[in-house]
Structures are given as C-alpha cells and as structure tokens.
Design a protein around this motif. Structure first.
Motif, PDB file in Angstrom:
ATOM      1  N   ARG A   1       9.552  33.563  24.952  1.00 34.08           N
ATOM      2  CA  ARG A   1       9.215  34.366  26.134  1.00 34.08           C
ATOM      3  C   ARG A   1       7.707  34.364  26.383  1.00 34.08           C
ATOM      4  O   ARG A   1       7.262  34.280  27.534  1.00 34.08           O
ATOM      5  CB  ARG A   1       9.720  35.790  25.933  1.00 34.08           C
ATOM      6  CG  ARG A   1       9.438  36.729  27.093  1.00 34.08           C
ATOM      7  CD  ARG A   1      10.109  38.078  26.858  1.00 34.08           C
ATOM      8  NE  ARG A   1      11.568  37.925  26.829  1.00 34.08           N
ATOM      9  CZ  ARG A   1      12.400  38.859  26.395  1.00 34.08           C
ATOM     10  NH1 ARG A   1      11.925  40.007  25.917  1.00 34.08           N
ATOM     11  NH2 ARG A   1      13.702  38.656  26.409  1.00 34.08           N
ATOM     12  N   ALA A   2       6.927  34.452  25.312  1.00 33.79           N
ATOM     13  CA  ALA A   2       5.469  34.467  25.466  1.00 33.79           C
ATOM     14  C   ALA A   2       4.960  33.146  26.038  1.00 33.79           C
ATOM     15  O   ALA A   2       4.102  33.132  26.924  1.00 33.79           O
ATOM     16  CB  ALA A   2       4.808  34.751  24.122  1.00 33.79           C
ATOM     17  N   LEU A   3       5.477  32.026  25.548  1.00 29.83           N
ATOM     18  CA  LEU A   3       5.046  30.724  26.050  1.00 29.83           C
ATOM     19  C   LEU A   3       5.464  30.525  27.499  1.00 29.83           C
ATOM     20  O   LEU A   3       4.746  29.899  28.291  1.00 29.83           O
ATOM     21  CB  LEU A   3       5.612  29.602  25.178  1.00 29.83           C
ATOM     22  CG  LEU A   3       5.026  29.498  23.765  1.00 29.83           C
ATOM     23  CD1 LEU A   3       5.698  28.374  22.990  1.00 29.83           C
ATOM     24  CD2 LEU A   3       3.510  29.284  23.816  1.00 29.83           C
ATOM     25  N   ASN A   4       6.612  31.059  27.855  1.00 30.25           N
ATOM     26  CA  ASN A   4       7.057  30.966  29.247  1.00 30.25           C
ATOM     27  C   ASN A   4       6.076  31.705  30.161  1.00 30.25           C
ATOM     28  O   ASN A   4       5.736  31.220  31.254  1.00 30.25           O
ATOM     29  CB  ASN A   4       8.455  31.556  29.391  1.00 30.25           C
ATOM     30  CG  ASN A   4       9.021  31.353  30.785  1.00 30.25           C
ATOM     31  OD1 ASN A   4       9.197  30.225  31.248  1.00 30.25           O
ATOM     32  ND2 ASN A   4       9.299  32.443  31.471  1.00 30.25           N
ATOM     33  N   TYR A   5       5.598  32.878  29.703  1.00 28.02           N
ATOM     34  CA  TYR A   5       4.612  33.613  30.495  1.00 28.02           C
ATOM     35  C   TYR A   5       3.310  32.816  30.598  1.00 28.02           C
ATOM     36  O   TYR A   5       2.707  32.719  31.677  1.00 28.02           O
ATOM     37  CB  TYR A   5       4.333  34.975  29.862  1.00 28.02           C
ATOM     38  CG  TYR A   5       3.314  35.780  30.631  1.00 28.02           C
ATOM     39  CD1 TYR A   5       3.706  36.614  31.666  1.00 28.02           C
ATOM     40  CD2 TYR A   5       1.946  35.673  30.341  1.00 28.02           C
ATOM     41  CE1 TYR A   5       2.767  37.340  32.392  1.00 28.02           C
ATOM     42  CE2 TYR A   5       1.012  36.385  31.065  1.00 28.02           C
ATOM     43  CZ  TYR A   5       1.424  37.225  32.089  1.00 28.02           C
ATOM     44  OH  TYR A   5       0.492  37.919  32.818  1.00 28.02           O
ATOM     45  N   CYS A   6       2.872  32.243  29.474  1.00 26.10           N
ATOM     46  CA  CYS A   6       1.631  31.459  29.491  1.00 26.10           C
ATOM     47  C   CYS A   6       1.729  30.286  30.461  1.00 26.10           C
ATOM     48  O   CYS A   6       0.778  29.996  31.205  1.00 26.10           O
ATOM     49  CB  CYS A   6       1.317  30.956  28.087  1.00 26.10           C
ATOM     50  SG  CYS A   6       0.838  32.245  26.913  1.00 26.10           S
ATOM     51  N   ARG A   7       2.866  29.609  30.471  1.00 31.07           N
ATOM     52  CA  ARG A   7       3.035  28.465  31.372  1.00 31.07           C
ATOM     53  C   ARG A   7       2.910  28.902  32.827  1.00 31.07           C
ATOM     54  O   ARG A   7       2.340  28.178  33.653  1.00 31.07           O
ATOM     55  CB  ARG A   7       4.398  27.809  31.144  1.00 31.07           C
ATOM     56  CG  ARG A   7       4.485  27.016  29.844  1.00 31.07           C
ATOM     57  CD  ARG A   7       5.782  26.233  29.797  1.00 31.07           C
ATOM     58  NE  ARG A   7       5.804  25.196  30.808  1.00 31.07           N
ATOM     59  CZ  ARG A   7       6.906  24.600  31.247  1.00 31.07           C
ATOM     60  NH1 ARG A   7       8.095  24.994  30.785  1.00 31.07           N
ATOM     61  NH2 ARG A   7       6.850  23.663  32.149  1.00 31.07           N
ATOM     62  N   SER A   8       3.420  30.082  33.143  1.00 33.67           N
ATOM     63  CA  SER A   8       3.338  30.562  34.528  1.00 33.67           C
ATOM     64  C   SER A   8       1.906  30.886  34.932  1.00 33.67           C
ATOM     65  O   SER A   8       1.594  30.942  36.129  1.00 33.67           O
ATOM     66  CB  SER A   8       4.222  31.805  34.701  1.00 33.67           C
ATOM     67  OG  SER A   8       3.661  32.928  34.023  1.00 33.67           O
TER      68      SER A   8
ATOM     69  N   PHE B   1       2.053  39.577  22.227  1.00 35.34           N
ATOM     70  CA  PHE B   1       3.502  39.670  22.368  1.00 35.34           C
ATOM     71  C   PHE B   1       4.179  40.078  21.066  1.00 35.34           C
ATOM     72  O   PHE B   1       3.686  39.825  19.979  1.00 35.34           O
ATOM     73  CB  PHE B   1       4.085  38.326  22.827  1.00 35.34           C
ATOM     74  CG  PHE B   1       4.013  37.224  21.793  1.00 35.34           C
ATOM     75  CD1 PHE B   1       5.078  36.969  20.933  1.00 35.34           C
ATOM     76  CD2 PHE B   1       2.874  36.439  21.658  1.00 35.34           C
ATOM     77  CE1 PHE B   1       5.013  35.965  19.977  1.00 35.34           C
ATOM     78  CE2 PHE B   1       2.795  35.424  20.709  1.00 35.34           C
ATOM     79  CZ  PHE B   1       3.874  35.191  19.867  1.00 35.34           C
ATOM     80  N   ASP B   2       5.305  40.770  21.204  1.00 31.91           N
ATOM     81  CA  ASP B   2       6.304  40.915  20.146  1.00 31.91           C
ATOM     82  C   ASP B   2       7.598  40.436  20.784  1.00 31.91           C
ATOM     83  O   ASP B   2       7.762  39.248  20.987  1.00 31.91           O
ATOM     84  CB  ASP B   2       6.362  42.335  19.568  1.00 31.91           C
ATOM     85  CG  ASP B   2       6.356  43.426  20.628  1.00 31.91           C
ATOM     86  OD1 ASP B   2       6.779  43.170  21.778  1.00 31.91           O
ATOM     87  OD2 ASP B   2       5.947  44.542  20.310  1.00 31.91           O
TER      88      ASP B   2
END
Length: 385
Positions: free
Chosen positions: A287-294, A256-257
């Motif tokens: 935003r990256a952590l939100n994607y990982c959680r999903s 991610f960036d």
C-alpha cells in the motif's frame, strides 16, 4: 490438530516460563508446569513469545528489562506481533515501571548524567501512549535534544554529498551557448592538449554548467513505523528534514504501518513530526509503494528510499510487482533494512533476495554511511555495498 490437553500444556509453559523445572507441581503438569517434552518443543512463534515474556517478567533475569533486553525498541515491536492490543498495553505499562527510563523521566535533573541518543528517543516515542502525563514534557525535551544532535551530525555530510553529486550530474559536455561553458573545468580537462608553440590549450572537450532546473532530483523516503523499526524512524525522519532543506531537491516523507501518512508538510519541525507519530502496528509495504508511485511525476529523476525490514503483512507479490514497475519506469530504488548504528539483525531475507534479483539492492546502512548512499543514488551509480 492441537488437542485441548496440548493447548493447556502450551499455555502453562508460557505462563511459567523457562525457569521452572519439569515435574514441579501436580503430576501431568496441568497446574504446576508443563511436561518436559512440551517445554522443549515450543514452536518458533511460541519460543519468541516466551523470550519476550521472560525479558520482562523472568525471575532468572531479575525482572529488569533494561539489563536483560538492551534493545527495548525492538522488544516493544515484538510484543505487538505476538500479543493482542489489550495485553500489549499492560506489558508496556509494566515495562515503563521497570525501565531506568522511568526514573530518568521523573527526575529531569538526572538528564545531565546520561547521553540521550536515537535508541532512547525511539523507546520514548514507542512508550508515548502509555507514558504518564507528567513525563510528556521531559520526553519531548529528550527527543528535541536528540533531534538537534543528529541534525548537527547529518546536516553537513548530507549537504556536501548531495551538492557534489548534483554538481556532477548538472554538467554537460555539449554546452550550446558561450556563457554555459565552465572555463575552469574545461581548462583542467584539456591540459594534455596544451600546444607549446602556440602557448595555448586546444579545448577538445568542453564542459558546461548545463541548464539547472529549480530542483534537480525528487527524493522520497518511505519509512516503516512498526515497533522494530523505531530507531530507523528517528534517523530517517531527521535525514528527510535535512534533505528537505536543500533547494536542489524536492523531498517527500512517507510513513506507514497498515495506513499511509504523508508527512512532507511537517519536515520543517522534525521534533513535532516525530513526537506526533504512532509507532507500532502492522506493515503494508504494498500500500505504501502504491501511494509513492502516485506521487511520482518525474520517474527518471526520482530516488525512492524504502526503509523497512520487509516483514510484509499485506501482499508480498504486490511488493515485488510494485518495485518491478518502479524500476521499469526509471526510478532509482533501494531498500534499507535498517538505518541505525546496530545493523539489521532480523529481516525478511526471502523478500530481500527477490528485490535484489530485480536489481533493487536491500541492505542495512548506518547514519554515517547514508550521505554517501544518497550521493551514489543521485548520481545513478551502483548502490550495492
């Protein structure tokens, strides 16, 4: 509020650099140099910009970036923070002209005289957008050689560490079936209960194999691709490729960036994966952590390794909240401020402390230490160095 005169003096100071002596040129410093008081009172951001400019163009250093700034990858990340994209492109082209890397790329026979490493690969990946077309193949060869060398360096210790950790995690002290008992380990564990008269061991504690699932743990490597993290991106991508080859793990690679890219389907070919990256840009950890959680389906069986210097361009509060929620769900979470051989000289200490206060340690890690880190994470042991 900054006056027009102060802003003009500031700009002249950055144009002329620190090698000019006060008082040269026109009086007042408007055309020949900034006044002494302006030269000595640069803001921290302006001082960082001045250092980046001097590294590339400073006469006092002979204009040789390869000698004045050994960590070119970090310099490439810095200039993206301080200058607009149009200026960054010009500086990158100038850097490519001044670097010894240019001579190396244009003369492949010189490759025999050097030892490509992760830092060199990171530099080439950072410069790929402005690299002359005729050097692309040579750059790819160097990256491929670095990948092969690092795969050999990391593969065996990672396999051993993960295998040993998961073997321990898979054991049970309450085997329910006769065939689930590991007799060799059970005998060793009960030697002190040997009964000489009966010439037998009383197995007071049974150790079983347990029921193995197809994958015992889910691992997510979430890696910041901003310019300052370039070497960590190389090491992290290769580590992810090794982990993905282990059938006992389900491994995902997220880069991610300000955008988030899932590269899990490219882990079979780490050279193409790395060479296709666009290093640089901003940073949005939230935003990256939100994607990982999903992507997490078994939180208590998931290890999430976030590799970033924590200079968040999005919501710092959001990062803290995401990590708190991940920990509450049972995810094993750790932040690596760097995954390289140099450590982490610069990172957001305030945010690192906030995460540590939640119980999520943040520290730098060398590639040689990474297998032990994974073993500890998979075993649920304390991750603090």
């Amino acid at each position: 509020m900054t006056t027009m005169g102060e802003e003009r003096s500031r700009r002249w100071r950055l144009v002329l650099g620190g090698s000019e002596e006060p008082g040269q040129g026109d009086e007042g410093g408007e055309a020949g140099g900034a006044p002494a008081e302006q030269r000595s009172t640069l803001s921290p951001r302006d001082a960082a910009m001045d250092e980046a400019l001097d590294a590339l163009y400073g006469d006092s250093r002979g204009g040789d970036l390869s000698e004045s700034m050994p960590d070119v990858a970090r310099w490439l990340g810095d200039i993206r923070d301080y200058f607009p994209e149009s200026v960054v492109q010009i500086m990158q082209r100038d850097a490519l002209q001044r670097l010894n890397t240019r001579q190396l790329l244009e003369h492949p026979e010189l490759l025999a005289e050097v030892e490509p490493d992760a830092a060199l690969a990171a530099t080439l990946l950072s410069l790929r957008k402005v690299m002359p077309a005729k050097t692309q193949d040579t750059a790819r060869q160097i990256v491929a050689q670095v990948v092969r060398d690092l795969m050999r360096r990391l593969e065996y210790p990672l396999r051993q560490a993960v295998s040993g950790s998961l073997d321990r995690a898979a054991r049970t002290h309450r085997p329910k079936r006769w065939q689930e008992i590991n007799w060799q380990r059970t005998v060793y564990a009960n030697l002190r209960h040997y009964q000489p008269a009966q010439r037998a061991i009383v197995p007071e504690r049974l150790i079983g194999y347990g029921r193995r699932r197809t994958t015992l743990r889910d691992v997510i490597l979430c890696i910041d691709t901003s310019g300052s993290m370039a070497t960590s991106v190389v090491y992290g991508g290769i580590a992810a490729a090794v982990l993905a080859s282990l059938p006992s793990l389900s491994t995902r690679l997220i880069m991610f960036d300000t955008a988030v890219v899932d590269l899990t389907d490219q882990l079979a070919d780490p050279v193409e994966m790395l060479f296709g990256l666009r290093l640089g840009g901003g940073t949005n950890i939230d935003r990256a952590l939100n994607y990982c959680r999903s992507a997490i389906t078994r939180p208590r069986d998931t290890v999430l390794i976030l590799i970033t210097d924590l200079f968040e361009g999005g919501s710092k509060e959001g990062v803290v909240r995401q990590v708190a929620d991940l920990l509450a769900d049972g995810v094993t979470f750790v932040t690596l401020l760097a995954l390289n051989d140099q450590g982490a000289p610069r990172y957001n200490a305030a945010l690192a402390q906030q995460l540590a206060d939640l119980g999520a340690p943040a520290f730098a890690c060398t590639p040689d230490e990474f297998p032990e880190l994974m073993a500890r994470a998979l075993n649920g042991r304390d991750l603090r160095p």
